[in-house]
Design a protein around this motif. Structure first.
Motif, PDB file in Angstrom:
ATOM      1  N   CYS A 106       0.692  -0.882  -0.013  1.00 26.51           N
ATOM      2  CA  CYS A 106      -0.125  -0.137  -0.221  1.00 26.51           C
ATOM      3  C   CYS A 106       0.748   0.794   0.401  1.00 26.51           C
ATOM      4  CB  CYS A 106      -1.215  -0.074   1.669  1.00 26.51           C
ATOM      5  SG  CYS A 106      -2.272  -1.027   1.407  1.00 26.51           S
ATOM      6  N   GLY A 107       2.370   1.680   0.745  1.00 28.56           N
ATOM      7  CA  GLY A 107       2.541   2.558   0.655  1.00 28.56           C
ATOM      8  C   GLY A 107       3.523   3.005  -0.742  1.00 28.56           C
ATOM      9  N   VAL A 108       4.094   1.993  -1.302  1.00 27.74           N
ATOM     10  CA  VAL A 108       4.486   2.114  -2.657  1.00 27.74           C
ATOM     11  C   VAL A 108       3.511   2.347  -3.652  1.00 27.74           C
ATOM     12  CG1 VAL A 108       5.993   0.811  -4.600  1.00 27.74           C
ATOM     13  CG2 VAL A 108       6.600   0.098  -1.712  1.00 27.74           C
ATOM     14  N   ALA A 109       2.301   1.687  -4.010  1.00 26.02           N
ATOM     15  CA  ALA A 109       1.220   2.244  -4.009  1.00 26.02           C
ATOM     16  C   ALA A 109       0.771   3.011  -4.779  1.00 26.02           C
ATOM     17  CB  ALA A 109      -0.037   0.963  -4.796  1.00 26.02           C
ATOM     18  N   SER A 110       1.120   3.905  -2.925  1.00 33.88           N
ATOM     19  CA  SER A 110       0.057   5.106  -2.405  1.00 33.88           C
ATOM     20  C   SER A 110       1.410   7.090  -3.284  1.00 33.88           C
ATOM     21  CB  SER A 110      -0.162   5.689  -1.053  1.00 33.88           C
ATOM     22  OG  SER A 110       1.384   5.294  -0.326  1.00 33.88           O
ATOM     23  N   CYS A 111       2.944   5.916  -3.171  1.00 32.45           N
ATOM     24  CA  CYS A 111       3.926   7.118  -3.220  1.00 32.45           C
ATOM     25  C   CYS A 111       4.034   6.984  -5.520  1.00 32.45           C
ATOM     26  CB  CYS A 111       4.865   6.990  -3.242  1.00 32.45           C
ATOM     27  SG  CYS A 111       5.147   7.070  -1.552  1.00 32.45           S
ATOM     28  N   VAL A 112       3.600   5.542  -5.637  1.00 30.28           N
ATOM     29  CA  VAL A 112       3.128   5.960  -7.056  1.00 30.28           C
ATOM     30  C   VAL A 112       2.338   6.424  -7.875  1.00 30.28           C
ATOM     31  CG1 VAL A 112       2.768   3.941  -9.444  1.00 30.28           C
ATOM     32  CG2 VAL A 112       4.650   3.696  -7.587  1.00 30.28           C
ATOM     33  N   LEU A 113       1.248   6.725  -7.284  1.00 29.32           N
ATOM     34  CA  LEU A 113       0.015   7.115  -7.952  1.00 29.32           C
ATOM     35  C   LEU A 113      -0.079   8.387  -7.475  1.00 29.32           C
ATOM     36  CD1 LEU A 113      -2.437   4.420  -6.854  1.00 29.32           C
ATOM     37  CD2 LEU A 113      -1.960   4.484  -9.283  1.00 29.32           C
ATOM     38  N   LEU A 114       0.346   8.792  -6.478  1.00 30.59           N
ATOM     39  CA  LEU A 114       0.167  10.003  -5.486  1.00 30.59           C
ATOM     40  C   LEU A 114       1.500  11.088  -7.463  1.00 30.59           C
ATOM     41  CD1 LEU A 114      -0.833  12.164  -4.528  1.00 30.59           C
ATOM     42  CD2 LEU A 114       1.125  11.902  -2.532  1.00 30.59           C
ATOM     43  N   SER A 115       2.554  10.120  -7.371  1.00 27.17           N
ATOM     44  CA  SER A 115       3.432  10.617  -8.487  1.00 27.17           C
ATOM     45  C   SER A 115       3.143  10.915 -10.073  1.00 27.17           C
ATOM     46  CB  SER A 115       4.886   9.750  -8.452  1.00 27.17           C
ATOM     47  OG  SER A 115       4.855  10.075  -8.125  1.00 27.17           O
ATOM     48  N   LEU A 116       2.016   9.614 -10.225  1.00 26.80           N
ATOM     49  CA  LEU A 116       1.219   9.649 -11.492  1.00 26.80           C
ATOM     50  C   LEU A 116       0.163  10.907 -11.181  1.00 26.80           C
ATOM     51  CD1 LEU A 116       0.675   6.069 -12.003  1.00 26.80           C
ATOM     52  CD2 LEU A 116       2.698   7.443 -13.343  1.00 26.80           C
ATOM     53  N   ALA A 117      -0.256  11.083 -10.087  1.00 22.77           N
ATOM     54  CA  ALA A 117      -1.735  12.306 -10.311  1.00 22.77           C
ATOM     55  C   ALA A 117      -0.786  13.776 -10.531  1.00 22.77           C
ATOM     56  CB  ALA A 117      -2.065  12.548  -8.062  1.00 22.77           C
ATOM     57  N   TYR A 118       0.590  13.992 -10.771  1.00 26.51           N
ATOM     58  CA  TYR A 118       1.198  14.956 -11.337  1.00 26.51           C
ATOM     59  C   TYR A 118       0.184  15.401 -12.229  1.00 26.51           C
ATOM     60  CZ  TYR A 118       3.942  18.598 -13.613  1.00 26.51           C
ATOM     61  OH  TYR A 118       4.262  19.610 -14.419  1.00 26.51           O
ATOM     62  N   GLY A 119       0.742  13.958 -14.155  1.00 20.84           N
ATOM     63  CA  GLY A 119       0.080  14.567 -14.956  1.00 20.84           C
ATOM     64  C   GLY A 119      -1.387  13.947 -15.206  1.00 20.84           C
ATOM     65  N   HIS A 120      -1.905  13.754 -14.243  1.00 20.30           N
ATOM     66  CA  HIS A 120      -3.081  12.503 -14.165  1.00 20.30           C
ATOM     67  C   HIS A 120      -4.054  12.691 -12.741  1.00 20.30           C
ATOM     68  CE1 HIS A 120      -1.630  10.444 -18.122  1.00 20.30           C
ATOM     69  NE2 HIS A 120      -1.227  10.509 -17.501  1.00 20.30           N
ATOM     70  N   ARG A 121      -4.695  14.067 -12.559  1.00 19.69           N
ATOM     71  CA  ARG A 121      -5.150  14.146 -11.822  1.00 19.69           C
ATOM     72  C   ARG A 121      -6.230  13.657 -11.164  1.00 19.69           C
ATOM     73  NH1 ARG A 121      -2.861  18.681  -8.886  1.00 19.69           N
ATOM     74  NH2 ARG A 121      -4.934  19.022  -8.238  1.00 19.69           N
ATOM     75  N   GLY A 122      -7.046  12.864 -11.538  1.00 15.13           N
ATOM     76  CA  GLY A 122      -8.334  11.610 -11.013  1.00 15.13           C
ATOM     77  C   GLY A 122      -6.716  10.952 -10.180  1.00 15.13           C
ATOM     78  N   VAL A 123      -5.714  10.454 -10.575  1.00 15.83           N
ATOM     79  CA  VAL A 123      -5.335   9.479 -10.036  1.00 15.83           C
ATOM     80  C   VAL A 123      -5.019   9.004  -8.291  1.00 15.83           C
ATOM     81  CG1 VAL A 123      -3.626   7.761 -10.235  1.00 15.83           C
ATOM     82  CG2 VAL A 123      -3.780   8.384 -11.983  1.00 15.83           C
ATOM     83  N   TRP A 124      -5.704  10.986  -8.210  1.00 17.83           N
ATOM     84  CA  TRP A 124      -5.912  10.916  -6.299  1.00 17.83           C
ATOM     85  C   TRP A 124      -6.020  10.539  -5.850  1.00 17.83           C
ATOM     86  CZ3 TRP A 124      -9.958  12.555  -2.692  1.00 17.83           C
ATOM     87  CH2 TRP A 124     -10.516  13.297  -3.392  1.00 17.83           C
ATOM     88  N   VAL A 125      -7.634   9.735  -6.279  1.00 17.74           N
ATOM     89  CA  VAL A 125      -8.560   8.618  -5.513  1.00 17.74           C
ATOM     90  C   VAL A 125      -7.716   7.065  -4.915  1.00 17.74           C
ATOM     91  CG1 VAL A 125     -10.540   7.565  -5.675  1.00 17.74           C
ATOM     92  CG2 VAL A 125     -10.523   9.868  -6.654  1.00 17.74           C
ATOM     93  N   PRO A 126      -7.233   6.635  -6.208  1.00 13.92           N
ATOM     94  CA  PRO A 126      -6.359   5.508  -5.758  1.00 13.92           C
ATOM     95  C   PRO A 126      -4.999   5.656  -4.499  1.00 13.92           C
ATOM     96  CG  PRO A 126      -6.470   5.539  -7.801  1.00 13.92           C
ATOM     97  CD  PRO A 126      -7.041   6.535  -7.247  1.00 13.92           C
ATOM     98  N   ALA A 127      -4.760   7.140  -5.037  1.00 15.43           N
ATOM     99  CA  ALA A 127      -3.909   6.923  -4.615  1.00 15.43           C
ATOM    100  C   ALA A 127      -4.192   7.446  -2.800  1.00 15.43           C
ATOM    101  CB  ALA A 127      -2.827   8.689  -5.110  1.00 15.43           C
ATOM    102  N   MET A 128      -5.021   8.437  -2.329  1.00 15.50           N
ATOM    103  CA  MET A 128      -5.244   8.203  -1.390  1.00 15.50           C
ATOM    104  C   MET A 128      -6.283   7.286  -0.514  1.00 15.50           C
ATOM    105  SD  MET A 128      -6.463  10.640   1.101  1.00 15.50           S
ATOM    106  CE  MET A 128      -6.063  12.230   0.536  1.00 15.50           C
ATOM    107  N   VAL A 129      -7.035   6.440  -1.128  1.00 13.81           N
ATOM    108  CA  VAL A 129      -7.533   4.869  -0.917  1.00 13.81           C
ATOM    109  C   VAL A 129      -5.506   3.950  -0.481  1.00 13.81           C
ATOM    110  CG1 VAL A 129      -8.259   2.891  -1.521  1.00 13.81           C
ATOM    111  CG2 VAL A 129      -9.382   4.791  -2.139  1.00 13.81           C
TER     112      VAL A 129
END
Length: 197
Positions: A106-129
């Motif tokens: 979960c920790g690694v996934a949150s960092c990867v998704l939060l990085s991806l959220a820079y270019g794809h703002r909607g990815v913040w939802v799974p990043a937050m989860v």
């Protein structure tokens, strides 16, 4: 906190860290991989902030908490993992080891998704989860540790290292989320500087 205080006697800290001499080859590989990955996170986030600053980026204060928190997190993990690979290895073979794996995932996934959220703002939802779940599973892990400590099958070094894991992880992630909330100021300029290097 002084290591010579009653909270963590110096001898307990030295004894805990000295267990690293008990590592097998496999223990060293696991330790180097895990701690190396965490130090890589410190280097990547710290390096990114440093490159931006060198190219005139005026980072918000929260940006510095990302590598700063990651550093505290990595040092605490480096200490904690010594016990996990030695004195507590057998205790972890039950459900606690699975909890660790889920927390890391979960920790690694949150960092990867939060990085991806820079270019794809909607990815913040799974990043937050994934961020929330990494903390939930960290709390589940604490139940195992405090139960072990309460039955005198753990020591204060492990417990203090867990406190600093929480402090480091929390500081890093809250800083990162605040940067996202602000629209990742300075990231575009830093990426441009890296592309031109």
């Amino acid at each position: 906190m002084s290591l010579g205080s009653d909270l963590v006697p110096r001898s307990a800290f030295v004894t805990y860290v000295a267990r690293i001499r008990e590592f097998t080859r496999t223990d060293w590989l696991v330790y180097a991989s895990w701690v190396g990955m965490m130090l890589g996170l410190v280097a990547a986030t710290g390096g990114f902030v440093a490159v931006g600053r060198a190219h005139g980026v005026d980072w918000p204060a929260e940006a510095y908490f990302v590598p700063g928190g990651a550093f505290v997190f990595a040092v605490a993990i480096a200490i904690d993992t010594i016990g996990h690979r030695t004195i507590y290895k057998e205790a972890l073979r039950g459900g606690e080891q699975l909890v660790h794996h889920v927390t890391i995932f979960c920790g690694v996934a949150s960092c990867v998704l939060l990085s991806l959220a820079y270019g794809h703002r909607g990815v913040w939802v799974p990043a937050m989860v994934f961020t929330v779940m990494s903390f939930v599973y960290s709390l589940v892990d604490e139940v195992f540790h405090w139960r072990r400590y309460a039955t005198a099958k753990s020591d204060p070094v492990e417990m203090w290292s867990h406190l600093f894991i929480f402090i480091g992880h929390g500081t890093m992630m809250l800083g990162w989320w605040r940067c996202f909330q602000l629209g990742y100021p300075g990231v575009r300029e830093t990426l441009a500087a890296l592309a031109g290097a």
